[in-house]
Design a protein around this motif. Structure first.
Motif: not given
Length: 409
Positions: A319-320, A367-369, A374-375, A380-382
């Motif tokens: 995600l970064w 929503k995730h960071g 930081g993310f 952890a993603l569904t």
């Protein structure tokens, strides 16, 4: 050594900002008195934090012990509105820009590497200033601003890699893990530039499965990554087939030094290139289409690697990379959107759709960071989260794919 800069500026005058359409003609706006800037090793003091729209001049004095630069940045802290560089200790230079109303930041960069010092808010009030000059001139300015953005990212990448490698080579894996995703963000924002340089991107950023498929030595960020996040004995590589430990073992201290030093050297080579005449020539040859296509290419990077979790397979820090690719794509889009917007109703509609696509993607990422805070780990993603990202990327990719052709109509 004095670096060759991409900006089409004299030694005394930086690149003017791309002026947006407005209700006051540039010729009707009188230049204001010069603002003074003092750059030291630890500070960047500007005589005022406010100004009125129009022509602004910043008289920069370098009171530091190093060659320095001065930047006027847009409100996102990434886009460069203007800069003046190569200011020797004790020397003075001036930056002149046409500033639109809005929020900005000022920043000095002693040593011309790293994040800079004294970053401070700067506000411009008043009425918008109408653009002047022909289309070719405005396009040349856009090319210069994109070049400056690339240079600034690599200038921050160099010391970030130095710090990451120092932790990696010393065996401070906790520190190296913390630094890994943030360091990569500087690279991910300008990735298409490195990808155009033959084997430089493979040396810096290839995954193990890609390097082996092409018969290349596997080096770079992802070599460090696997050493830092050692896989389980029964784990598979990102191809879902090859055992993680097949023809691989954690690097010895000597091997770590070799891989770390190679990454430093490769990033230094990238830094040399983006400050060379070859880079200037490449940008000029590609023209405005090169910037537009770079925006598209960065979104493609998200679609082909980050959204699937295959890029940072061992660390889960995708995600970064995702967010940095999107930031780089938005940066390129911001420099060319006015040219699309000028193409009548079709162009205006396209710009609106693209901007909405970026906004929706930013909201989903938030929503995730964030890159600063930081993310969450990719694990952890569904599945619903991944589908949402996929749908948003596809929704943005469709209008973005039309950007270059619209600009060139």
């Amino acid at each position: 050594m004095i670096r060759h800069r991409i900006l089409a500026a004299t030694a005394a005058t930086g690149l003017a900002a791309l002026a947006l359409s407005g209700c006051v003609a540039k010729a009707d706006v009188a230049p204001q008195g010069a603002l003074t800037v003092t750059s030291t090793d630890t500070s960047c003091d500007v005589s005022t934090a406010k100004a009125t729209s129009g022509t602004l001049s910043f008289d920069v004095t370098n009171s530091s012990s190093q060659v320095t630069e001065f930047y006027l940045l847009a409100d996102d802290g990434l886009r460069i509105v203007g800069e003046v560089e190569n200011i020797a200790p004790g020397a003075k230079r001036s930056l002149t820009v046409v500033a639109q109303p809005g929020s900005y930041f000022t920043l000095c960069k002693p040593g011309m590497l790293g994040d800079g010092v004294g970053k401070a808010a700067f506000t411009v009030s008043g009425e918008a200033v109408a653009a002047t000059g022909d289309d070719a001139e405005q396009k040349q300015k856009a090319e210069g601003l994109y070049g400056a953005f690339v240079q600034a990212q690599v200038e921050q990448l160099v010391p970030a890699v130095d710090t990451l490698v120092a932790a990696y080579e010393s065996g401070d894996d906790a520190k190296a893990k913390e630094l890994f995703p943030a360091t990569r963000a500087f690279y991910e924002r300008i990735e298409p530039v490195a990808e155009s340089l033959g084997d430089l991107d493979p040396r810096i950023d290839y995954r193990e499965v890609d390097a082996k498929a092409e018969g290349l030595d596997w080096t770079g960020f992802h070599r460090l990554e696997k050493d830092l996040w050692v896989p389980a004995q029964d784990a598979l590589n990102s191809d879902g087939e090859t055992p993680a430990w097949k023809d691989w073992a954690p690097s010895t201290p000597a091997e770590r030094k070799s891989y770390g030093d190679q990454l430093i050297a490769d990033v230094a080579e990238l830094n040399t290139y983006v400050h060379s005449d070859d880079f200037t020539s490449a940008l000029n040859a590609q023209g405005i289409a090169g910037i537009s296509n770079g925006s598209i290419a960065l979104l493609d990077e998200v679609a082909t690697g980050k959204i699937s979790g295959e890029e940072d397979w061992w660390s889960g820090t995708d995600l970064w990379d995702f967010a940095a690719n999107v930031e780089g794509s938005k940066m390129a889009f911001s420099l060319v959107k006015d040219f699309a917007d000028a193409k009548g109703d079709t162009g205006k509609k396209l710009v609106t759709e693209i901007q909405q696509g970026y906004d929706d993607l930013d909201a989903a990422l938030a929503k995730h960071g964030s890159l600063s805070a930081g993310f969450v780990n990719y694990s952890a993603l569904t599945e619903a989260d991944k589908r949402e990202f996929t749908d948003l990327i596809n929704a943005l990719a469709e209008p973005l794919s039309k950007l270059t052709s619209t600009i060139l109509e």
